[in-house]
Design a protein around this motif. Structure first.
Motif, short mmCIF file in Angstrom:
data_model
loop_
_atom_site.label_atom_id
_atom_site.label_comp_id
_atom_site.label_asym_id
_atom_site.label_seq_id
_atom_site.Cartn_x
_atom_site.Cartn_y
_atom_site.Cartn_z
N GLU A 9 1.07 1.71 7.21
CA GLU A 9 0.09 0.64 7.04
C GLU A 9 0.54 -0.65 7.72
O GLU A 9 -0.25 -1.31 8.42
CB GLU A 9 -0.16 0.38 5.55
CG GLU A 9 -0.71 1.56 4.78
CD GLU A 9 -2.17 1.83 5.10
OE1 GLU A 9 -2.76 1.11 5.92
OE2 GLU A 9 -2.72 2.79 4.53
N LEU A 27 0.83 -1.20 0.00
CA LEU A 27 0.00 0.00 0.00
C LEU A 27 0.87 1.25 0.00
O LEU A 27 2.05 1.21 0.37
CB LEU A 27 -0.91 0.01 1.23
CG LEU A 27 -2.01 -1.06 1.28
CD1 LEU A 27 -2.63 -1.09 2.67
CD2 LEU A 27 -3.07 -0.78 0.23
N GLY A 61 -7.25 1.38 1.50
CA GLY A 61 -6.04 1.20 2.30
C GLY A 61 -6.15 0.06 3.30
O GLY A 61 -6.88 -0.91 3.10
N ARG A 88 -9.16 1.65 -3.22
CA ARG A 88 -8.19 2.54 -2.57
C ARG A 88 -8.61 2.96 -1.16
O ARG A 88 -8.51 4.12 -0.78
CB ARG A 88 -7.94 3.78 -3.44
CG ARG A 88 -7.42 3.47 -4.82
CD ARG A 88 -7.15 4.72 -5.63
NE ARG A 88 -6.74 4.41 -6.98
CZ ARG A 88 -5.49 4.08 -7.34
NH1 ARG A 88 -4.54 4.03 -6.43
NH2 ARG A 88 -5.21 3.82 -8.61
N PHE A 117 -7.03 -2.11 -2.67
CA PHE A 117 -6.22 -1.65 -3.79
C PHE A 117 -7.05 -1.09 -4.94
O PHE A 117 -6.65 -0.10 -5.56
CB PHE A 117 -5.35 -2.80 -4.30
CG PHE A 117 -4.30 -3.23 -3.32
CD1 PHE A 117 -3.08 -2.56 -3.25
CD2 PHE A 117 -4.52 -4.29 -2.46
CE1 PHE A 117 -2.11 -2.96 -2.34
CE2 PHE A 117 -3.55 -4.70 -1.54
CZ PHE A 117 -2.35 -4.02 -1.48
#
Length: 218
Positions: free
Chosen positions: A25, A19, A168, A166, A163
């Motif tokens: 993350e 990420l 996360g 988006r 992904f």
């Protein structure tokens, strides 16, 4: 059964390294996984207890007691999930300080705690149900349920939300929650549709055959 679920959660930490801002993350996902593992010990204990109780009662020819034990442990599991969820919500702004002094990490952990509360609630339900499956000798069925729930639904959903959409790290955990929900639904269906008298008969036959000499049992 347990390994298939455990590996899917570990896979989240590996995916978090792909990420944007992987340091943040990965740190937060590691904290989240560590927290979830600590909370997991309570329902896991309930699962171990009901596994032993169900197998003993079925082997003793008391299917009604096994069914009652399942109902009791499910009540305890739901109660534990609600209580721990409330605790997680209350401490979400201070829990991150146990791991880091960086405000970015602490605030991110606070948001993740809400997802942990949800996943812990469903985990608290699936652990006793998985214990029932082990007690009834359904290890193969349980393994297929976990394989489908986490690797056909959970991990792909985590990748999609994190992904493609988006979202996360929170998307990774949300995706795996989808897998846990599917797992719970499947185990609930299997448990509700169980013929306890038939399972008791099977268990008694297994006990009887295991007590015979090998040549007679075959």
């Amino acid at each position: 059964m347990v390994c298939l679920e455990w590996w899917s959660f570990e896979l989240l930490v590996l995916l978090s390294g792909l990420l944007p801002n992987p340091q943040l993350e990965t740190s937060v996902l590691s904290i989240t996984l560590n927290t979830a593992n600590c909370l997991f010990m309570i329902p896991y204990g309930l699962g171990a207890a009901i596994s032993t109780r169900v197998s003993n009662e079925l082997g003793a020819g008391r299917p009604w007691v096994a069914r009652l034990a399942v109902r009791v442990v499910m009540f305890l599991a739901v109660s534990e999930g609600l209580v721990m969820g409330l605790v997680l919500v209350c401490v979400r702004y201070v829990w991150g300080h146990a791991y880091s002094d960086e405000e970015e990490v602490v605030s991110y952990v606070a948001r993740m705690m809400l997802l942990i509360a949800v996943s812990n609630f469903f985990d608290g339900i699936q652990c006793p149900l998985a214990g029932v499956a082990r007690g009834c000798g359904w290890q193969k069925i349980g393994a297929w349920v976990n394989l489908g729930a986490f690797y056909a639904v959970g991990v792909p959903a985590a990748y999609l939300i994190a992904f493609v959409l988006r979202v996360g790290g929170m998307g990774l955990w949300t995706g795996i929650i989808c897998g846990v929900v599917v797992q719970v639904v499947l185990l609930v269906i299997i448990t509700v549709c169980t013929d306890w008298q038939k399972e008791a008969t099977k268990a008694q036959n297994r006990v009887f055959n295991s007590s015979l000499p090998t040549d007679l049992a075959t």
